[in-house]
Design a protein around this motif. Structure first.
Motif, short mmCIF file in Angstrom:
data_model
loop_
_atom_site.label_atom_id
_atom_site.label_comp_id
_atom_site.label_asym_id
_atom_site.label_seq_id
_atom_site.Cartn_x
_atom_site.Cartn_y
_atom_site.Cartn_z
N ASP A 175 0.84 -1.21 0.00
CA ASP A 175 0.00 0.00 0.00
C ASP A 175 0.87 1.26 0.00
O ASP A 175 0.66 2.18 -0.79
N ALA A 176 1.84 1.29 0.92
CA ALA A 176 2.69 2.47 1.06
C ALA A 176 3.55 2.67 -0.19
O ALA A 176 3.74 3.80 -0.65
N ALA A 177 4.07 1.57 -0.74
CA ALA A 177 4.92 1.67 -1.92
C ALA A 177 4.13 2.20 -3.11
O ALA A 177 4.61 3.10 -3.84
N TYR A 205 19.68 -18.86 11.42
CA TYR A 205 18.94 -19.95 10.80
C TYR A 205 19.50 -21.30 11.26
O TYR A 205 18.73 -22.22 11.58
N GLN A 206 20.82 -21.41 11.31
CA GLN A 206 21.44 -22.66 11.75
C GLN A 206 21.11 -22.97 13.21
O GLN A 206 21.07 -24.13 13.61
N ARG A 207 20.88 -21.92 14.01
CA ARG A 207 20.54 -22.11 15.43
C ARG A 207 19.03 -22.20 15.64
O ARG A 207 18.55 -22.20 16.77
N ASN A 208 18.28 -22.24 14.49
CA ASN A 208 16.81 -22.30 14.55
C ASN A 208 16.23 -21.09 15.29
O ASN A 208 15.26 -21.20 16.03
N GLU A 209 16.86 -19.92 15.06
CA GLU A 209 16.42 -18.68 15.72
C GLU A 209 15.96 -17.63 14.71
O GLU A 209 15.94 -16.44 15.02
N LEU A 210 15.59 -18.08 13.51
CA LEU A 210 15.14 -17.15 12.47
C LEU A 210 13.69 -17.50 12.12
O LEU A 210 13.43 -18.48 11.40
N PRO A 211 12.74 -16.72 12.63
CA PRO A 211 11.31 -17.07 12.45
C PRO A 211 10.79 -16.71 11.05
O PRO A 211 10.07 -15.73 10.86
N LEU A 212 11.14 -17.54 10.06
CA LEU A 212 10.74 -17.26 8.68
C LEU A 212 9.29 -17.65 8.46
O LEU A 212 8.77 -18.57 9.10
N PRO A 213 8.60 -16.96 7.52
CA PRO A 213 7.24 -17.37 7.16
C PRO A 213 7.23 -18.78 6.60
O PRO A 213 8.24 -19.28 6.09
N SER A 214 6.08 -19.43 6.67
CA SER A 214 5.95 -20.77 6.09
C SER A 214 6.04 -20.69 4.57
O SER A 214 5.87 -19.62 3.98
N GLU A 215 6.30 -21.83 3.94
CA GLU A 215 6.37 -21.86 2.48
C GLU A 215 5.03 -21.44 1.87
O GLU A 215 5.00 -20.71 0.87
N ASP A 216 3.94 -21.87 2.47
CA ASP A 216 2.61 -21.49 1.96
C ASP A 216 2.41 -19.98 2.04
O ASP A 216 1.86 -19.36 1.12
N ASP A 217 2.87 -19.37 3.15
CA ASP A 217 2.75 -17.91 3.29
C ASP A 217 3.61 -17.19 2.25
O ASP A 217 3.19 -16.16 1.70
N GLU A 218 4.80 -17.72 1.98
CA GLU A 218 5.65 -17.10 0.97
C GLU A 218 4.99 -17.14 -0.41
O GLU A 218 5.05 -16.15 -1.15
N VAL A 219 4.39 -18.26 -0.75
CA VAL A 219 3.68 -18.38 -2.03
C VAL A 219 2.53 -17.37 -2.07
O VAL A 219 2.33 -16.69 -3.09
N GLU A 220 1.81 -17.24 -0.96
CA GLU A 220 0.70 -16.28 -0.90
C GLU A 220 1.22 -14.85 -1.03
O GLU A 220 0.59 -14.00 -1.69
N MET A 221 2.37 -14.57 -0.42
CA MET A 221 2.97 -13.23 -0.51
C MET A 221 3.31 -12.90 -1.96
O MET A 221 3.03 -11.80 -2.45
N TYR A 222 3.94 -13.85 -2.65
CA TYR A 222 4.33 -13.60 -4.04
C TYR A 222 3.11 -13.40 -4.93
O TYR A 222 3.08 -12.50 -5.77
N ALA A 223 2.07 -14.23 -4.72
CA ALA A 223 0.84 -14.08 -5.49
C ALA A 223 0.20 -12.71 -5.23
O ALA A 223 -0.31 -12.05 -6.15
N LEU A 224 0.25 -12.27 -3.96
CA LEU A 224 -0.29 -10.96 -3.60
C LEU A 224 0.47 -9.84 -4.31
O LEU A 224 -0.13 -8.90 -4.86
N ILE A 225 1.80 -9.94 -4.30
CA ILE A 225 2.63 -8.93 -4.97
C ILE A 225 2.24 -8.82 -6.44
O ILE A 225 2.02 -7.72 -6.96
N MET A 226 2.18 -9.94 -7.14
CA MET A 226 1.85 -9.93 -8.56
C MET A 226 0.47 -9.32 -8.80
O MET A 226 0.30 -8.48 -9.70
N ARG A 227 -0.49 -9.72 -8.00
CA ARG A 227 -1.85 -9.21 -8.21
C ARG A 227 -1.93 -7.71 -7.94
O ARG A 227 -2.48 -6.95 -8.75
N ARG A 228 -1.35 -7.25 -6.81
CA ARG A 228 -1.45 -5.84 -6.45
C ARG A 228 -0.75 -4.94 -7.48
O ARG A 228 -1.28 -3.89 -7.86
N LEU A 229 0.46 -5.34 -7.91
CA LEU A 229 1.21 -4.51 -8.84
C LEU A 229 0.52 -4.48 -10.21
O LEU A 229 0.44 -3.42 -10.86
#
Length: 391
Positions: A186-188, A213-237
């Motif tokens: 939105d802001a962009a 990441y090696q210490r399991n201390e990097l709270p990354l989004p799930s793979e499903d969320d990443e796919v949803e993020m990318y789909a959102l980016i494409m649709r919004r732009l």
């Protein structure tokens, strides 16, 4: 088929590396060094020596694009910036009518005086590394700018007369959600810029994020969320009127990054500066990375760390891997032009047939191939199908 493909024409694109940064971001594995205490003027003098020798060895013709990356090139002081841009003008003076001169910038590092020096020196496009409009995320990934710096920098650039602006955003960041990404989009979009680059996080070795990441201390989004993020980016732009011309890049018509298209079309380019890569005459090179080792190496010749011939087969694989990143795909006529009349469909028949049958590639209007809508979502798998194809 073991011939080296020789590109005889001088490159029309120039990449120049300024390796200094105000700090090292947690995800960054680029060849960059914290600015404090660095011999900046010695580095610029070394860069001039490399430019001079390069222009003697491979005299430049008409230059179509120049891209200054880093690091953060805009950490140069205004007088340093002016010196640097005069050097570029000296050794690469002949420029095309539609010449594109991009400089990367960090929000907060471009005041009016520096922007004036950039404008006077020929820069006509700025790419700001924004990454997010979420203050907590900016802190979490090690950025030192804040959101106000973004707005101020864009306003200053426009006031200085820059009409071709781009920003980088990232997704898949630690703690990022689809909702927080949507707010950043939105802001962009509210900035109404000419170009947006939106990249997924890659956890690279030799970074703070890799250690976490090696210490399991990097709270990354799930793979499903990443796919949803990318789909959102494409649709919004796309809904906002931006053409997706490459898997991570969106532009108003005519505002595509012509320099990066050089890479994606596997065309030759000069690579100057510490750690810079270049490609010309069927050879790739990588420059020495360290600041002082680079400076020292330019005293005696070109500062190469590595230089190697690219076989015809490797060049064909590269053509497919980078060309399919473009949404209009790879062109059969361009393939034939680069490879002495070779037929794209004959050379890569098995893999093209397989990917087409799986619905990941489709025939393009030019008689080549491009990613399908489904293929865009699994681009890395498709590009990987061409790695080592001739091995």
């Amino acid at each position: 088929m073991n011939m080296t493909r020789i590109q005889t024409a001088s490159p029309e694109a120039v990449y120049i590396h300024i390796p200094f940064c105000t700090n090292k971001c947690h995800y960054c594995d680029f060849n960059s060094y914290v600015l404090k205490g660095q011999p900046v003027m010695d580095y610029l003098a070394a860069l001039e020596r490399e430019m001079e020798r390069t222009a003697l060895v491979t005299p430049p013709g008409e230059i179509d694009t120049i891209f200054v990356g880093g690091g953060t090139p805009t950490v140069l002081l205004p007088e340093q910036m002016a010196v640097f841009l005069r050097m570029v003008e000296t050794y690469f003076p002949n420029r095309s009518e539609a010449f594109e001169f991009t400089m990367e910038a960090n929000p907060g590092t471009t005041d009016a005086e520096k922007l004036a020096a950039m404008k006077e020196g020929g820069v006509n496009r700025i790419s700001f590394g924004v990454q997010s409009f979420d203050p907590s995320l900016l802190t979490a990934i090690g950025r030192i700018h804040d959101v106000d710096d973004v707005y101020r920098s864009i306003a200053n650039a426009r006031a200085a007369g820059f009409g071709n602006l781009s920003i980088d955003l990232m997704f898949g960041l630690p703690g990022q959600t689809v909702e927080t990404l949507n707010r950043s989009i939105d802001a962009a979009l509210a900035l109404d810029l000419q170009h947006y680059s939106i990249y997924g996080l890659k956890v690279e070795e030799n970074t703070l994020f890799h250690k976490l990441y090696q210490r399991n201390e990097l709270p990354l989004p799930s793979e499903d969320d990443e796919v949803e993020m990318y789909a959102l980016i494409m649709r919004r732009l796309r809904e906002a009127g931006y053409g997706q011309y490459e898997i991570s890049n969106f532009a108003r018509p005519g505002c595509e990054s012509r320099h990066n298209i050089t890479y994606w079309r596997n065309r030759s380019y000069y690579g100057l500066g510490a750690g810079a890569h270049g490609y010309h005459g069927g050879e790739r090179h990588v420059n020495i990375k360290g600041i002082q080792p680079y400076i020292d190496a330019t005293q005696n010749g070109l500062p190469r760390m590595e230089q190697f011939a690219v076989s015809r087969e490797e060049a064909m694989e590269d053509f497919m891997m980078v060309g399919l990143r473009m949404l209009d795909g790879v062109d059969a006529a361009e393939f034939a032009r680069q490879f002495d009349g070779a037929a794209l469909e004959e050379v890569f028949a098995p893999v093209l047939s397989s990917l087409t049958e799986r619905g990941l590639l489709v025939r393009s209007d030019s008689g080549g191939y491009r990613l399908s809508e489904g293929g865009i979502m699994v681009g890395n798998e498709i590009f990987g199908a061409f790695v080592g194809y001739f091995a």
